[in-house]
Design an enzyme around this catalytic site. Structure first.
Site, PDB file in Angstrom:
ATOM      1  N   SER A  18       0.824  -1.205   0.000  1.00 49.62           N
ATOM      2  CA  SER A  18       0.000   0.000   0.000  1.00 49.62           C
ATOM      3  C   SER A  18       0.859   1.257   0.000  1.00 49.62           C
ATOM      4  O   SER A  18       1.980   1.268   0.511  1.00 49.62           O
ATOM      5  CB  SER A  18      -0.934   0.004   1.206  1.00 49.62           C
ATOM      6  OG  SER A  18      -0.189  -0.009   2.408  1.00 49.62           O
ATOM      7  N   GLU A  25      -2.880   0.222  -4.060  1.00 50.92           N
ATOM      8  CA  GLU A  25      -4.060  -0.237  -3.300  1.00 50.92           C
ATOM      9  C   GLU A  25      -5.000   0.902  -2.903  1.00 50.92           C
ATOM     10  O   GLU A  25      -5.637   0.852  -1.854  1.00 50.92           O
ATOM     11  CB  GLU A  25      -3.626  -1.037  -2.066  1.00 50.92           C
ATOM     12  CG  GLU A  25      -2.747  -2.226  -2.395  1.00 50.92           C
ATOM     13  CD  GLU A  25      -2.332  -3.037  -1.178  1.00 50.92           C
ATOM     14  OE1 GLU A  25      -2.930  -2.851  -0.101  1.00 50.92           O
ATOM     15  OE2 GLU A  25      -1.407  -3.847  -1.305  1.00 50.92           O
ATOM     16  N   HIS A  39       4.548 -11.685   3.047  1.00 53.20           N
ATOM     17  CA  HIS A  39       5.011 -10.687   4.013  1.00 53.20           C
ATOM     18  C   HIS A  39       4.497 -11.055   5.396  1.00 53.20           C
ATOM     19  O   HIS A  39       3.344 -11.455   5.564  1.00 53.20           O
ATOM     20  CB  HIS A  39       4.500  -9.289   3.648  1.00 53.20           C
ATOM     21  CG  HIS A  39       4.748  -8.266   4.712  1.00 53.20           C
ATOM     22  ND1 HIS A  39       6.012  -7.869   5.078  1.00 53.20           N
ATOM     23  CD2 HIS A  39       3.900  -7.588   5.520  1.00 53.20           C
ATOM     24  CE1 HIS A  39       5.931  -6.980   6.060  1.00 53.20           C
ATOM     25  NE2 HIS A  39       4.667  -6.798   6.352  1.00 53.20           N
ATOM     26  N   CYS A  49       4.832  -9.610   9.640  1.00 52.79           N
ATOM     27  CA  CYS A  49       5.302  -8.460  10.419  1.00 52.79           C
ATOM     28  C   CYS A  49       5.003  -8.621  11.896  1.00 52.79           C
ATOM     29  O   CYS A  49       4.059  -9.294  12.288  1.00 52.79           O
ATOM     30  CB  CYS A  49       4.674  -7.167   9.909  1.00 52.79           C
ATOM     31  SG  CYS A  49       2.879  -7.120   9.940  1.00 52.79           S
ATOM     32  N   GLU A  83       9.419  -7.867   9.208  1.00 48.05           N
ATOM     33  CA  GLU A  83       9.735  -6.692  10.021  1.00 48.05           C
ATOM     34  C   GLU A  83      11.017  -6.957  10.784  1.00 48.05           C
ATOM     35  O   GLU A  83      11.137  -7.959  11.482  1.00 48.05           O
ATOM     36  CB  GLU A  83       8.586  -6.412  10.997  1.00 48.05           C
ATOM     37  CG  GLU A  83       8.857  -5.264  11.959  1.00 48.05           C
ATOM     38  CD  GLU A  83       9.685  -5.650  13.171  1.00 48.05           C
ATOM     39  OE1 GLU A  83      10.516  -4.825  13.590  1.00 48.05           O
ATOM     40  OE2 GLU A  83       9.535  -6.771  13.672  1.00 48.05           O
ATOM     41  N   HIS A 141       5.733   2.430  11.038  1.00 51.01           N
ATOM     42  CA  HIS A 141       4.769   2.798  12.076  1.00 51.01           C
ATOM     43  C   HIS A 141       5.214   4.012  12.874  1.00 51.01           C
ATOM     44  O   HIS A 141       4.519   4.455  13.777  1.00 51.01           O
ATOM     45  CB  HIS A 141       4.526   1.606  13.010  1.00 51.01           C
ATOM     46  CG  HIS A 141       3.927   0.435  12.303  1.00 51.01           C
ATOM     47  ND1 HIS A 141       4.695  -0.540  11.721  1.00 51.01           N
ATOM     48  CD2 HIS A 141       2.646   0.107  12.047  1.00 51.01           C
ATOM     49  CE1 HIS A 141       3.901  -1.441  11.160  1.00 51.01           C
ATOM     50  NE2 HIS A 141       2.667  -1.071  11.333  1.00 51.01           N
TER      51      HIS A 141
END
Length: 769
Positions: A444, A495, A652, A654, A676, A705
């Site tokens: 995204s 996305e 993926h 995380c 991650e 984040h």
């Protein structure tokens, strides 16, 4: 006489996501700390009043948090790492620990604490960082302030505190000077702080404190068992303390039952929704002077409780220990469910009648408490409950014969790519022609105000389908152009058409229902609206193919098709409870298999099927791992194994620890795995190196984040560490996670630095002979 009803925690976000809006306004500088705290105060007041008015006898406090309750506990005991000590403002320091802090003008650049999953839920907590010589100091301002706040409203509360042993087990030792030390070794220093806290609560006239020790539901080593024994012995002997309500949840106690019942606590809470078979053993072992709290209302799913079944468990407890020693409660905090189903105005009335959010669960809890001592449960709510359960069981929308026939035809060959990784890698390398350290993103791109506004207008009918499609095409075009300009090697379409990585797919699959206000907290101000899986799952038509085909038509570079994996769709939904989770997951996997094959037919050379939740779904007990991993890995492979060897499959993951399930991760057999690693500074890669993970891997090189922007040198340093443990020909370069929550002003410089770091390493590399 009736039984007493007790609650362990209430959703902290507000019925209309008031906390999210207040947090983001404060972070952007639009509002003051006073305004933020005022919103928090109003949410708490509303929560307490809702529980009091529902007839709850024990209402929790200190379950509210501006960001995370584990972070709150770290602040309460003074576990503030040194890099944050220069920030003197307590609230700014608190958010710096959660999000990091960067101020170029002052040359300040502070990284946030790590974040990981809270047991087997989709909630993320901030991992406290401790030093081997850590000193603790009590800061009781928040917990005592909320007690006083509730009393001013005429409400007496039971404050919630994470227990000392679980706090230490959920923390990490960040002191490289003592590589073999353990956080548990700090218990002797931590217990005096808890003693001061309990004394302060006692001085405030608090009768009960809720001591959460969820780690009692885990497999414990000898050191942890000794720590619990020491902690409980100390608490029992403290002269000034409230009565202790020991809360366990998320699973059975098993061999830890003796620890719990011998703790000396005044009441023991058990999660009977997940451990009902253990209830007779708990009741038999319960000391004569202790009460039992039965977690009979599921705090993690949204289906109505079978009150007749719950009534039977309650009666067995009353018969065993007497009514004056039995409390009724949810299984765990209602943190994991939405606030109020009455806010759902668009949900199918039939399905709405089957569900219960936090407010409705309070009513179920009180109804059971009021009738538990009668020969059989009765009353209007009980009868409505029976009618709703009967309606759901008889609904023709639950079962799809076509789906069931397809699932019955599952064969082992459907789990195989038909070629080994080395053969696939050669074919994919020839097709893609990528450089060393290929760069990509996780999927995204920023969901700007314009994107969210257009989606809202489209949903309201203010713009038609054609106008909305044109808007999305333009956003996609700009995103592809921006990635090309930045020099990224494998592109994504951004996305922009997706509201959420699970809800978007659920809206296009049969068997799903959707709420308008069914929000739950994932972390901080990040809330999700899990879809409801109520029936058999099938893909009526392609879901993502047109957007991916359009994106690929805009560039000569490879574009990834982006899908959410079957286990993650399962884990991040409210799942039907009338069949096994594995059966539902197989249905989702078949639907995704069709989509993966259609993406390949549309010319997509790379397809990413994200499984960030596969570790999260792991049972808390090791004995149950093998069965779960068998069907979870099998579902991923079922979804991804229908394509040719030259099509590259990515996945993926995380914010989870993978060291103990690396064989299962390898068994997924994705061509490229992105994970991650930036907050832990590549610590996770050491596990992959020791295991000799066989396929390609993209360790996240910056933390999306946090609003801070990583420098090129910082990313180079991380990649240098990565290639010291993973061969460089198998390394990819990517962020930790998707970028939808970030702004373009954060994303552009970060990605530019990421690409420049990859180029720098390519220039240093020696070509293979």
């Amino acid at each position: 006489m009736t039984l007493q009803a007790s609650n362990l925690g209430f959703p902290r976000i507000g019925a209309q996501r008031e906390l999210k809006k207040a947090l983001e306004a404060y972070w952007s500088g639009e509002t003051s700390e006073r305004e933020l705290q005022s919103v928090g105060s109003r949410i708490r007041a509303k929560n307490w009043a809702t529980q009091r008015d529902a007839g709850i006898d024990f209402v929790p406090s200190n379950d509210f948090s501006l960001y995370d309750h584990v972070l709150d506990m770290a602040v309460m005991v003074g576990a503030i790492p040194g890099r944050f000590q220069s920030i003197t403002d307590p609230l700014k320091r608190y958010f710096a620990m959660a999000r990091g802090h960067q101020d170029a003008s002052a040359k300040v650049d502070i990284t946030a604490l790590e974040m990981t999953k809270w047991f087997d839920t989709n909630y993320h907590y901030m991992v406290p960082e401790l030093e081997a010589d850590q000193e603790f100091e009590l800061d009781s301002g928040k917990i005592l302030g909320e007690i006083r706040e509730a009393r001013a409203l005429g409400i007496e509360t039971r404050p919630v505190v994470i227990g000392p042993v679980s706090f230490l087990l959920l923390s990490k030792l960040a002191d490289s000077r003592f590589p073999f030390a353990s956080t548990i070794g700090l218990l002797d220093k931590l217990l005096p702080v808890y003693e001061k806290l309990f004394a302060a609560l006692s001085e405030q006239g608090v009768e009960w404190v809720q001591l959460d020790e969820p780690c009692l539901a885990l497999d414990l080593g000898a050191q942890s068992v000794s720590a619990f024994q020491k902690s409980f012995a100390a608490i029992k002997n403290w002269r000034k303390r409230p009565k202790v309500f020991l809360a366990t949840y998320f699973g059975p106690l098993k061999e830890n039952l003796a620890l719990a019942v011998e703790s000396g606590c005044d009441a023991l809470h058990v999660d009977v929704t997940r451990a009902h078979l253990e209830l007779p053993d708990v009741l038999a072992a319960l000391p004569q002077n202790a009460s039992i709290s039965l977690g009979v209302i599921d705090g993690r799913n949204i289906w109505r409780t079978d009150l007749d079944a719950a009534f039977g468990m309650v009666q067995s407890a009353v018969s065993a220990v007497g009514p004056d020693r039995v409390l009724l409660a949810p299984s765990c905090s209602f943190l994991h469910v939405p606030v109020d189903a009455q806010n759902e105005k668009k949900l199918d009335p039939e399905i709405k009648n089957w569900i219960a959010f936090a407010v409705q669960k309070l009513s179920e809890l009180k109804a059971l408490a009021l009738t538990a001592l009668e020969p059989s449960p009765r009353g209007a709510l009980i009868e409505a409950n029976r009618a709703a359960l009967a309606s759901r069981a008889a609904s023709p929308g639950l079962n799809n014969p076509r789906v069931r026939e397809r699932c019955s035809g599952l064969t082992p060959e459907m789990h195989s790519r038909g070629a080994g990784f080395e053969q696939r890698a050669k074919l994919q390398g020839e097709r893609l022609g990528l450089p060393l350290f290929p760069t990509t993103t996780i999927g995204s791109f920023p969901q700007t105000d314009a994107v969210r506004g257009a989606r809202a207008d489209w949903r309201k009918g203010l713009i038609d389908d054609s106008g909305y499609d044109e808007f999305l095409k333009e956003e996609t075009r700009l995103c592809i152009a921006k990635q090309e300009e930045l020099g990224i090697d494998v592109l994504v379409h951004g996305e922009f058409e997706r509201n959420d990585m699970v809800e978007y797919f659920g809206e296009k699959l049969s068997g799903f229902a959707f709420t308008s206000n069914g929000w739950v907290q994932s972390y901080g101000s990040r809330y999700v609206k899990p879809p409801i899986i109520y029936g058999d799952v099938e893909r009526p038509r392609p879901m993502t193919v047109e957007w991916s085909r359009y994106a690929q038509s805009l560039t000569k570079k490879p574009v990834k098709g982006m899908l959410t994996g079957p286990v993650t769709i399962l884990q991040w939904s409210f799942v039907r409870d009338d069949q096994s989770r594995s059966d539902t997951c197989v249905q989702i996997a078949f639907a995704l298999r069709d989509e993966v094959c259609d993406l390949e037919k549309a010319g997509l050379p790379v397809i990413q099927v994200d499984e960030p939740a596969i570790r999260e779904g792991l049972p808390l007990r090791h004995a149950e791992w093998e069965n779960y991993l068998r069907w979870a890995v099998g579902c991923f492979r079922l979804a991804t194994s229908g394509v040719r060897p030259e099509t590259q499959i990515h996945t993926h993951m995380c914010y989870s620890e993978f060291g103990d399930i690396l064989q299962a991760v390898a068994d997924m057999d994705s061509d490229v795995l992105s994970i991650e690693t930036s907050r832990s500074r590549m610590e996770l890669l050491e596990d992959f190196s020791a295991f000799r993970y066989p396929n390609e891997i993209g360790p996240g090189v910056y933390d999306i984040h946090s609003p801070r922007i990583p420098t090129k040198d910082e990313i180079v340093a991380l990649l240098e560490r990565a290639r010291s443990v993973v061969p460089e020909r198998r390394l990819w370069v990517n962020p930790d996670c998707g970028l939808k929550t970030r702004s373009w002003r954060d994303v552009e410089p970060a990605l530019r630095n990421m690409v420049e770091a990859a180029k720098s390493l390519r220039a240093q590399s020696v070509p293979e002979a």
